[in-house]
Structure formats: C-alpha cells, structure tokens
Design a protein around this motif. Sequence first.
Motif, PDB file in Angstrom:
ATOM      1  N   GLU A   1     -27.838  50.300 -47.761  1.00  0.00           N
ATOM      2  CA  GLU A   1     -28.295  51.542 -46.198  1.00  0.00           C
ATOM      3  C   GLU A   1     -27.322  51.417 -45.232  1.00  0.00           C
ATOM      4  O   GLU A   1     -26.185  50.592 -45.280  1.00  0.00           O
ATOM      5  CB  GLU A   1     -29.003  49.479 -45.611  1.00  0.00           C
ATOM      6  CG  GLU A   1     -30.015  48.689 -46.275  1.00  0.00           C
ATOM      7  CD  GLU A   1     -30.378  47.525 -46.285  1.00  0.00           C
ATOM      8  OE1 GLU A   1     -31.667  46.848 -46.970  1.00  0.00           O
ATOM      9  OE2 GLU A   1     -29.641  47.276 -45.386  1.00  0.00           O
TER      10      GLU A   1
ATOM     11  N   ARG B   1     -26.260  46.950 -50.773  1.00  0.00           N
ATOM     12  CA  ARG B   1     -28.051  46.933 -50.712  1.00  0.00           C
ATOM     13  C   ARG B   1     -28.356  49.024 -50.143  1.00  0.00           C
ATOM     14  O   ARG B   1     -29.212  49.273 -49.651  1.00  0.00           O
ATOM     15  CB  ARG B   1     -28.498  46.646 -49.162  1.00  0.00           C
ATOM     16  CG  ARG B   1     -27.356  44.849 -48.931  1.00  0.00           C
ATOM     17  CD  ARG B   1     -28.491  44.406 -47.415  1.00  0.00           C
ATOM     18  NE  ARG B   1     -28.276  43.378 -47.578  1.00  0.00           N
ATOM     19  CZ  ARG B   1     -28.318  41.964 -46.001  1.00  0.00           C
ATOM     20  NH1 ARG B   1     -27.880  42.860 -44.777  1.00  0.00           N
ATOM     21  NH2 ARG B   1     -28.192  41.148 -45.992  1.00  0.00           N
TER      22      ARG B   1
ATOM     23  N   GLU C   1     -37.098  52.944 -48.118  1.00  0.00           N
ATOM     24  CA  GLU C   1     -36.712  51.888 -48.337  1.00  0.00           C
ATOM     25  C   GLU C   1     -38.257  50.799 -47.370  1.00  0.00           C
ATOM     26  O   GLU C   1     -38.301  50.477 -46.551  1.00  0.00           O
ATOM     27  CB  GLU C   1     -34.921  51.187 -47.671  1.00  0.00           C
ATOM     28  CG  GLU C   1     -35.729  49.225 -48.499  1.00  0.00           C
ATOM     29  CD  GLU C   1     -33.812  49.327 -48.037  1.00  0.00           C
ATOM     30  OE1 GLU C   1     -33.168  48.464 -48.912  1.00  0.00           O
ATOM     31  OE2 GLU C   1     -33.666  49.282 -46.604  1.00  0.00           O
ATOM     32  N   TYR C   2     -39.000  50.769 -48.045  1.00  0.00           N
ATOM     33  CA  TYR C   2     -40.055  49.260 -48.090  1.00  0.00           C
ATOM     34  C   TYR C   2     -39.107  47.933 -47.807  1.00  0.00           C
ATOM     35  O   TYR C   2     -39.374  47.387 -48.519  1.00  0.00           O
ATOM     36  CB  TYR C   2     -41.337  49.606 -48.747  1.00  0.00           C
ATOM     37  CG  TYR C   2     -42.341  50.537 -48.350  1.00  0.00           C
ATOM     38  CD1 TYR C   2     -43.228  50.683 -48.250  1.00  0.00           C
ATOM     39  CD2 TYR C   2     -41.546  51.581 -48.160  1.00  0.00           C
ATOM     40  CE1 TYR C   2     -44.314  51.639 -48.050  1.00  0.00           C
ATOM     41  CE2 TYR C   2     -42.542  52.888 -48.192  1.00  0.00           C
ATOM     42  CZ  TYR C   2     -43.576  52.900 -47.661  1.00  0.00           C
ATOM     43  OH  TYR C   2     -44.234  53.814 -47.449  1.00  0.00           O
ATOM     44  N   ARG C   3     -38.413  47.334 -46.957  1.00  0.00           N
ATOM     45  CA  ARG C   3     -37.733  46.256 -46.721  1.00  0.00           C
ATOM     46  C   ARG C   3     -38.576  45.167 -45.987  1.00  0.00           C
ATOM     47  O   ARG C   3     -39.299  45.636 -44.771  1.00  0.00           O
ATOM     48  CB  ARG C   3     -36.379  46.450 -45.828  1.00  0.00           C
ATOM     49  CG  ARG C   3     -36.697  47.235 -44.861  1.00  0.00           C
ATOM     50  CD  ARG C   3     -34.843  47.047 -45.299  1.00  0.00           C
ATOM     51  NE  ARG C   3     -34.304  45.955 -43.610  1.00  0.00           N
ATOM     52  CZ  ARG C   3     -33.582  46.222 -43.024  1.00  0.00           C
ATOM     53  NH1 ARG C   3     -32.818  46.966 -42.798  1.00  0.00           N
ATOM     54  NH2 ARG C   3     -32.872  44.750 -42.283  1.00  0.00           N
ATOM     55  N   ASP C   4     -38.156  44.408 -46.541  1.00  0.00           N
ATOM     56  CA  ASP C   4     -39.064  42.825 -45.066  1.00  0.00           C
ATOM     57  C   ASP C   4     -40.352  43.030 -44.659  1.00  0.00           C
ATOM     58  O   ASP C   4     -41.620  43.905 -44.969  1.00  0.00           O
ATOM     59  CB  ASP C   4     -38.044  42.330 -44.110  1.00  0.00           C
ATOM     60  CG  ASP C   4     -37.246  42.790 -44.083  1.00  0.00           C
ATOM     61  OD1 ASP C   4     -37.504  43.446 -43.279  1.00  0.00           O
ATOM     62  OD2 ASP C   4     -35.863  43.354 -44.683  1.00  0.00           O
TER      63      ASP C   4
ATOM     64  N   ARG D   1     -41.133  46.162 -43.003  1.00  0.00           N
ATOM     65  CA  ARG D   1     -41.758  47.319 -43.294  1.00  0.00           C
ATOM     66  C   ARG D   1     -42.933  46.805 -44.057  1.00  0.00           C
ATOM     67  O   ARG D   1     -43.695  47.256 -44.309  1.00  0.00           O
ATOM     68  CB  ARG D   1     -40.786  47.713 -43.423  1.00  0.00           C
ATOM     69  CG  ARG D   1     -39.451  48.461 -43.038  1.00  0.00           C
ATOM     70  CD  ARG D   1     -38.750  49.012 -43.098  1.00  0.00           C
ATOM     71  NE  ARG D   1     -37.861  49.762 -42.418  1.00  0.00           N
ATOM     72  CZ  ARG D   1     -36.577  50.776 -42.838  1.00  0.00           C
ATOM     73  NH1 ARG D   1     -36.662  51.161 -44.261  1.00  0.00           N
ATOM     74  NH2 ARG D   1     -35.750  50.878 -42.049  1.00  0.00           N
TER      75      ARG D   1
ATOM     76  N   PHE E   1     -37.226  48.720 -52.861  1.00  0.00           N
ATOM     77  CA  PHE E   1     -36.466  47.661 -51.889  1.00  0.00           C
ATOM     78  C   PHE E   1     -35.967  47.553 -52.217  1.00  0.00           C
ATOM     79  O   PHE E   1     -34.835  48.206 -53.197  1.00  0.00           O
ATOM     80  CB  PHE E   1     -38.308  46.125 -52.927  1.00  0.00           C
ATOM     81  CG  PHE E   1     -39.503  46.707 -53.136  1.00  0.00           C
ATOM     82  CD1 PHE E   1     -39.860  46.572 -51.590  1.00  0.00           C
ATOM     83  CD2 PHE E   1     -40.392  47.975 -53.995  1.00  0.00           C
ATOM     84  CE1 PHE E   1     -41.618  47.112 -51.845  1.00  0.00           C
ATOM     85  CE2 PHE E   1     -40.952  47.857 -53.742  1.00  0.00           C
ATOM     86  CZ  PHE E   1     -42.052  47.818 -53.566  1.00  0.00           C
ATOM     87  N   PRO E   2     -34.667  47.017 -51.653  1.00  0.00           N
ATOM     88  CA  PRO E   2     -33.654  46.382 -50.967  1.00  0.00           C
ATOM     89  C   PRO E   2     -33.191  46.157 -52.917  1.00  0.00           C
ATOM     90  O   PRO E   2     -33.749  45.034 -53.534  1.00  0.00           O
ATOM     91  CB  PRO E   2     -33.730  44.962 -50.407  1.00  0.00           C
ATOM     92  CG  PRO E   2     -34.890  45.717 -49.262  1.00  0.00           C
ATOM     93  CD  PRO E   2     -35.621  45.711 -50.457  1.00  0.00           C
ATOM     94  N   TRP E   3     -31.731  46.088 -52.253  1.00  0.00           N
ATOM     95  CA  TRP E   3     -30.917  45.090 -53.502  1.00  0.00           C
ATOM     96  C   TRP E   3     -31.659  44.201 -53.569  1.00  0.00           C
ATOM     97  O   TRP E   3     -30.911  43.370 -52.352  1.00  0.00           O
ATOM     98  CB  TRP E   3     -29.411  45.714 -53.448  1.00  0.00           C
ATOM     99  CG  TRP E   3     -28.827  45.292 -54.375  1.00  0.00           C
ATOM    100  CD1 TRP E   3     -27.847  45.428 -55.650  1.00  0.00           C
ATOM    101  CD2 TRP E   3     -27.570  44.456 -53.743  1.00  0.00           C
ATOM    102  NE1 TRP E   3     -26.895  44.752 -55.789  1.00  0.00           N
ATOM    103  CE2 TRP E   3     -26.485  44.040 -54.798  1.00  0.00           C
ATOM    104  CE3 TRP E   3     -27.309  43.304 -52.339  1.00  0.00           C
ATOM    105  CZ2 TRP E   3     -26.306  42.678 -54.581  1.00  0.00           C
ATOM    106  CZ3 TRP E   3     -26.405  41.660 -52.673  1.00  0.00           C
ATOM    107  CH2 TRP E   3     -26.167  41.858 -53.643  1.00  0.00           C
TER     108      TRP E   3
ATOM    109  N   GLU F   1     -32.665  45.449 -56.435  1.00  0.00           N
ATOM    110  CA  GLU F   1     -34.410  46.263 -57.229  1.00  0.00           C
ATOM    111  C   GLU F   1     -34.961  46.017 -58.513  1.00  0.00           C
ATOM    112  O   GLU F   1     -33.877  45.878 -59.619  1.00  0.00           O
ATOM    113  CB  GLU F   1     -34.090  47.725 -56.686  1.00  0.00           C
ATOM    114  CG  GLU F   1     -35.547  47.719 -56.358  1.00  0.00           C
ATOM    115  CD  GLU F   1     -35.508  49.713 -56.326  1.00  0.00           C
ATOM    116  OE1 GLU F   1     -36.151  50.481 -56.606  1.00  0.00           O
ATOM    117  OE2 GLU F   1     -34.074  49.939 -55.816  1.00  0.00           O
TER     118      GLU F   1
END
Length: 263
Positions: free
Chosen positions: A51, A49, A226-229, A231, A255-257, A259
């Motif tokens: 992150e 990810r 990263e624009y994840r869930d 967010r 976006f998260p892996w 992607e």
Amino acid sequence: MLLYEHPLSSYAQKVKIALREKGVAFTAELPESFGTGRTDGPFAAANPRTEVPVLIDDEAAIFDSTVILEYIEDRWPEPPLLPRTPAARAFARLTEDVCDTQYEAVNWGFGEILWFRRATGALAERLRARAAAQTAVLQDWLAGRLGAADWFGGEDFGWADGAVAPMLNRSVHYGLGPPPGSPLARWHARVRERPSVAATFAEFDAAAARMAEAADLYTTGGRRREYRDHRLEWMVKSGGVEVVLAGLRDGNIRFPWPEGETP
C-alpha cells in the motif's frame, strides 16, 4: 528521500503536504507493481501490505500514513504541525483518524462507481446517494470542529488541516463539496492556496484527468483495487454486497496482506 505514492491516494497526499510544509525534499515514485498484489521487488520489501505511501529515509522504511506523519514530525520538528498541548494534539489526531477511516471509505466508494464502474443503473444511483448523504454528515462534523477558526488547530495550519485537505478536496472534485460560502468551503478555498497543498492538489488533478484511461486496468484484472477494512465495510453497509461478490468472481479486487485464497 523516496516516497512511494499515488497522486490520487489521500493518504499519500497528506504525507506530501507534511513534507512540503517542513521543506523536506523528496522524490515521488509510483511503484511499478502498484495494484497488482505482487510480493516481489523493492516496494513489497518496504511494505508487505503493498500500500502507498511508503517513506524511504536512508535505512528506514516506514509505511502507514499516520506512522509516517509521526516520523516526519520527530525527524523534522520545525515547523511543528502538531500543536503543543495534549488536548489539542488529541483533537488533531482524532480529526485525522475519522478522515482516514470513515471519510476515506466514503470517497473511495464513490470513486468505485464513478471511475471504476463497479455498479450501473439503480444500484449505482443508490450507492451514489448513500455516499452523498454520508459525505454531508462527515462535513457537518468537520464544520463543527472547525468552528469560527481559520484552521482546525486554531490560528495556525497544522496536522488536522493536512489530514482533512485531501478528503474534502476529493469531495469537491466529486461535486459533493460543502455549501458555497460556508465556513468549511471558505477553509477549502484558503487551504488550497497554501503552496504545499496547491502542489499536491495539482498532482491530484493531473492524475484524476487520466482515470478514464486507467479504469479498465482495474476491471479487467490487470490491476486490483484493495477492499480493506473501512472500504469493505462501506460497500457492505451501503448496499453493495453484490459489487464485492462480482469482484471476487472476476478476480479484480484484492484484500490486504496476508491475502488468503480467493473463494
């Protein structure tokens, strides 16, 4: 013990607080590829990810801050951060979950405007106002969980305190802290004096002071936020769809892996 982290990451901060509470020595490292989305190198190998945080303990590479906390509690059980009874443990985990999802997303969204200038003018004002109103709701919820106790677990500092601390402290940094003299404000004053938290907050403050220099990297495409869930949900529900569309157009969000292709 290696911890891939960023001092501004609330997720990394709670892990550092836990390690310091346990007296576990570690080396903190900001991955060279952080924010780029690159899939090569040791950081991506440890966490696809890409992150933070990621904890490397010999052959074990653990990512996701909650999983890391569970690992720390299992690996170094003393002093315990989770309370003993099932109900109290569930209380702590639920407090952490709300902080990791709803609260982190609000803080992150406010930072997108303050630090990364994703919106200006009327749109920026609307997004700031939404973040401020949502922060007040979340702090009211936390104040109810704290009650009249010194700590979220009652008499002793614990798991929930370590999870709340980075979130509330960021709100204070933004000027959105709880009312002065309130129980939650007194808790913040108390928790920031704890050595594990004081060291972590000092690292946050030093990094926050340099954000103006780093912000351009995230708007020119050198780095991508990263624009994840939660967010992404926050930006959409708070009226910032055009911020997301602009980020897709300019290629400075990700976006998260795994992607997909950017439209």
